[in-house]
Each structure stands twice: as structure tokens, then as C-alpha cells.
Design an enzyme around this catalytic site. Structure first.
Site, short mmCIF file in Angstrom:
data_model
loop_
_atom_site.label_atom_id
_atom_site.label_comp_id
_atom_site.label_asym_id
_atom_site.label_seq_id
_atom_site.Cartn_x
_atom_site.Cartn_y
_atom_site.Cartn_z
NE ARG A 22 1.98 0.48 -6.48
CZ ARG A 22 2.79 0.30 -5.46
NH1 ARG A 22 2.92 1.26 -4.56
NH2 ARG A 22 3.50 -0.81 -5.34
CG ASP A 78 0.25 -2.60 -4.68
OD1 ASP A 78 -0.56 -2.53 -5.62
OD2 ASP A 78 1.08 -3.51 -4.57
CB CYS A 95 5.00 -0.32 -8.96
SG CYS A 95 4.25 -1.52 -10.08
#
Length: 155
Positions: free
Chosen positions: A22, A121, A16
Site C-alpha cells: 500500500r 492490506d 503501512c
């Protein structure tokens, strides 16, 4: 006497942006599911395209995982490197745009390729958004186990 064959471990790398929200959630969720399903020979890790090395996992991610019994106290963010990509059998980005940044690097996919949706996100959002992210990643991990881990064949 039969010869004992040593099986090579396979590696999944989640990617990520900062490796604080994440990808660490995906890493720990998949590790937990692999362990519960007694799947062997797979290692899971995560990193960030722009990770702040020396940082920590976000409080929202830590709390969302703790709610389902997953402890991440020992986690520290890692920066994405070419070496990490090369050592991984499968690299899984959270979004299509992240995959596009890395698509010349090897076995790079994104969650949308595998599951039909990106993972937005949650950074800076409330705990409910982190829970929704956790749940979306949990569903994605189930699909990854079913369609990739249990059927993976090396080229």
C-alpha cells in the site's frame, strides 16, 4: 536587486505494515500526480512499521502500477524510524489502527481521516484486489492534493 528566497521543501510520508504493497503504491501515485499537476516543493516517500529491509515491492503492487505507466523497479522497502517521522510535515497511515500506534509522534493521520475510508492490506490477494487498492489510493491522493497539499500552511 531582489533577494532570492529559498523555499523549504515539504515532505509527505506514507506508512503501512511492510512497505511492500500500500504505502509504495501511495508514494508513487502521489509523486506521479504531483509531477503531472506541476506542484512544487513537495517530496513523497514511504516506509513500513515492520518493513523487511532488503525486500522488494510486491508483484501485485508493481503490476497494478505498471498498468497505469508507473515504473517502480528501483523501489526498496524502508523501516519506519522516529527520524523519518520528524523530517515529515505530514505522515499518512493506511489504517486507523496504524495511526493509533503512531499518534504521539507528530503530524500523523490516516487515509480514513482524510478520505473517509481505510486502505485494507492486499497482501496475498489476487491482482484485482491490488487494482482496487491502487484505485482507492489514487482517489485518496486526489483528495490529499486538493485538501492538504494545495492548502498546507506550516504552523
Amino acid at each position: 536587486m531582489s533577494e532570492k528566497v529559498k523555499k523549504k521543501r515539504k515532505k509527505i510520508l506514507f506508512v503501512c505494515t511492510g512497505n511492500t504493497c500500500r504505502s509504495p503504491m501511495a508514494e508513487f501515485l502521489l509523486k506521479n500526480k504531483i509531477k503531472r499537476n506541476k506542484i512544487r516543493w513537495w517530496d513523497v516517500s514511504s516506509c513500513g512499521i515492520h518493513a523487511e529491509v532488503g525486500g522488494t515491492i510486491s508483484l501485485g503492487s508493481k503490476t497494478a502500477l505498471a498498468e497505469i505507466g508507473i515504473n517502480v523497479d528501483e523501489f526498496t522497502p524502508k523501516q519506519l524510524t522516529q527520524k523519518l517521522i520528524e523530517k515529515s510535515n505530514i505522515v499518512i497511515c493506511m489504517t486507523q489502527s496504524q495511526r493509533q500506534m503512531l499518534e504521539t509522534c507528530g503530524n500523523v493521520y490516516c487515509i480514513k481521516d482524510m478520505c473517509g475510508y481505510d486502505i485494507p492490506d492486499p497482501y496475498g490477494c489476487g491482482l484485482d484486489t491490488y487494482r482496487a487498492t491502487r484505485d482507492a489510493l489514487s482517489r485518496a491522493c486526489d483528495i490529499i492534493i486538493k485538501n492538504y497539499i494545495t492548502t498546507y500552511k506550516e504552523d
